[in-house]
Design an enzyme around this catalytic site. Structure first.
Site, PDB file in Angstrom:
ATOM      1  CG  PHE A 169      -1.463   1.200   1.715  1.00  0.00           C
ATOM      2  CD1 PHE A 169      -2.182   2.045   0.877  1.00  0.00           C
ATOM      3  CD2 PHE A 169      -1.261   1.580   3.043  1.00  0.00           C
ATOM      4  CE1 PHE A 169      -2.690   3.247   1.360  1.00  0.00           C
ATOM      5  CE2 PHE A 169      -1.766   2.773   3.524  1.00  0.00           C
ATOM      6  CZ  PHE A 169      -2.471   3.612   2.681  1.00  0.00           C
ATOM      7  CB  ILE A 170       3.272   2.768   2.396  1.00  0.00           C
ATOM      8  CG1 ILE A 170       2.231   2.837   3.512  1.00  0.00           C
ATOM      9  CG2 ILE A 170       4.175   4.020   2.418  1.00  0.00           C
ATOM     10  CD1 ILE A 170       2.799   2.897   4.927  1.00  0.00           C
ATOM     11  CG  ASN A 183       7.485 -11.535   0.147  1.00  0.00           C
ATOM     12  OD1 ASN A 183       6.567 -10.729   0.268  1.00  0.00           O
ATOM     13  ND2 ASN A 183       8.034 -12.169   1.169  1.00  0.00           N
ATOM     14  N   GLY A 194       1.542  -7.486  -0.239  1.00  0.00           N
ATOM     15  CA  GLY A 194       1.411  -6.570  -1.375  1.00  0.00           C
ATOM     16  C   GLY A 194       0.665  -7.248  -2.509  1.00  0.00           C
ATOM     17  CE1 TYR A 207       5.218  -4.300  12.478  1.00  0.00           C
ATOM     18  CE2 TYR A 207       3.673  -2.876  13.633  1.00  0.00           C
ATOM     19  CZ  TYR A 207       4.445  -3.152  12.527  1.00  0.00           C
ATOM     20  OH  TYR A 207       4.440  -2.287  11.465  1.00  0.00           O
TER      21      TYR A 207
END
Ligand code: UDP
Length: 335
Positions: free
Chosen positions: A11-12, A32, A36, A149
């Site tokens: 997205f970004i 990969n 995405g 994370y």
């Protein structure tokens, strides 16, 4: 200038690629397709200045070649989305830590500038908003998957800054705060695309917890502008910089706002965190960036109002439903 963007089909990454191509740069995307999608970059294929490789960062030979050919590396590839992270902590930790290490190692051989994307998650349970870059990181216990994370990204930051201090590799760390806009999918749990999609379908909008937690949503065009300006700024090298919008809204408030902007009849339900994520899930109550440092370094601060962002996301989903060429339209509406 030639830019290598890892996670370039995300997205970004796709918005960044578009903007760099617009200003006449060459871009090479490495992705990969774990989160995405080729859909995100299909409209860029006609540009003679864009190349993409559907491969892993772990392909060291390819990575070395791509780094060699680039002037700047933007490292966006990462495991993202709280849902994904809670469900696959091993993958999160491995992807985030190993990926960054491989990028820094490869870039260091040729002393290429690296902008490493980090996240506002690293501030964790710190309650002292707005968050300044030198604030303490307050993370929860290692038994709670969510914090893996933040911890993995914090380690990435340590590594990047250490490469700068110890090996003189030019690096910039950008801490991104809740970036939203067209092409973001709700599949990985992000709140705004989920709310807008439900609102447009007139199906239930699910607010997790009591909805009193708040966030600041930054239009992806502003995020991209901030990141580009940082890469253009000599003074940003060796620095950690927040990139985000300061307009704050509770998640409950967001649900109502989305309903209002889309004219939706969706009911709003409250889902306990235990059910939404995992037993004992800990959320952050407020997350507001200080953007003084970004402004001092670049003269820029994200400014797109939330209402405009919601409208842009709604247009994107409406067009997607109608089967239009949404990527082209997302570009057009981003101009
Ligand atoms: N959230 C929600 N409903 C959803 C998805 C998320 O209420 O369908 C909440 C989530 O619990 C958090 C906030 O919205 O408090 C932002 O979630 P997101 O995953 O978008 O980003 P985060 O800030 O957690 O990284």
């Amino acid at each position: 200038m030639r830019y290598l963007i890892t996670g370039g089909a995300g997205f970004i990454g796709s918005h960044l690629a578009e903007r760099l191509l617009d200003r006449g740069n060459r871009v090479v995307l490495l992705d990969n397709l774990s989160t995405g999608s080729v859909e995100n970059i299909r409209h860029l294929k006609s540009s003679g200045r864009m190349q993409y490789h559907l491969d892993n960062i772990e392909n060291r030979q390819l990575l070395a070649e791509l780094v060699d050919d680039a002037d700047v590396i933007v490292h966006l590839a990462a495991a993202v989305g709280v849902k994904l992270i809670v469900e696959s902590p091993v993958k999160t930790i491995e992807t985030n830590v190993n990926g960054t290490q491989l990028i820094l190692e490869a870039a260091c051989k040729k002393k290429k500038l690296v902008l490493a994307a980090s996240t506002s998650e690293v501030y964790g349970k710190n309650t002292n908003v707005p968050f300044q870059e030198d604030a303490d990181l307050v993370l929860g216990p290692t038994t709670k998957g969510r914090w893996s994370y933040a911890a993995s990204k914090a380690l990435d930051e340590f590594l990047a800054i250490s490469y700068w201090k110890e090996k003189k590799l030019p690096v910039i760390v950008a801490r991104l705060f809740n970036t939203v806009g067209p092409r973001q999918t709700g599949r990985y749990g992000m709140v705004l695309p989920n709310f807008v999609k439900s609102a447009l379908d007139n199906t239930t909008i699910s607010v997790y917890g009591n909805g009193k937690q708040s966030r600041c949503f930054c239009d992806v065009r502003d995020t991209v502008e901030g990141v580009i300006r940082l890469m253009d700024s000599e003074r940003a090298i060796g620095e950690v910089v927040n990139v985000g919008n300061t307009e704050e809204i509770t998640i409950e408030g967001l649900a109502h706002r989305v309903k209002e902007r889309t004219g939706s009849f969706s009911p709003i339900e409250y889902v306990p965190y235990d059910k939404a994520y995992e037993p004992g899930f800990e959320d952050m109550m407020r997350r507001v960036p200080s953007v003084e440092k970004l402004q001092a370094l670049t003269g820029f601060r994200p400014h797109t109002p939330l209402n405009e962002i919601i409208d842009r996301v709604a247009v994107f989903f409406r067009q997607k439903t109608e089967g239009l060429d949404v990527q082209k339209l997302a570009t057009a509406s981003a101009d």
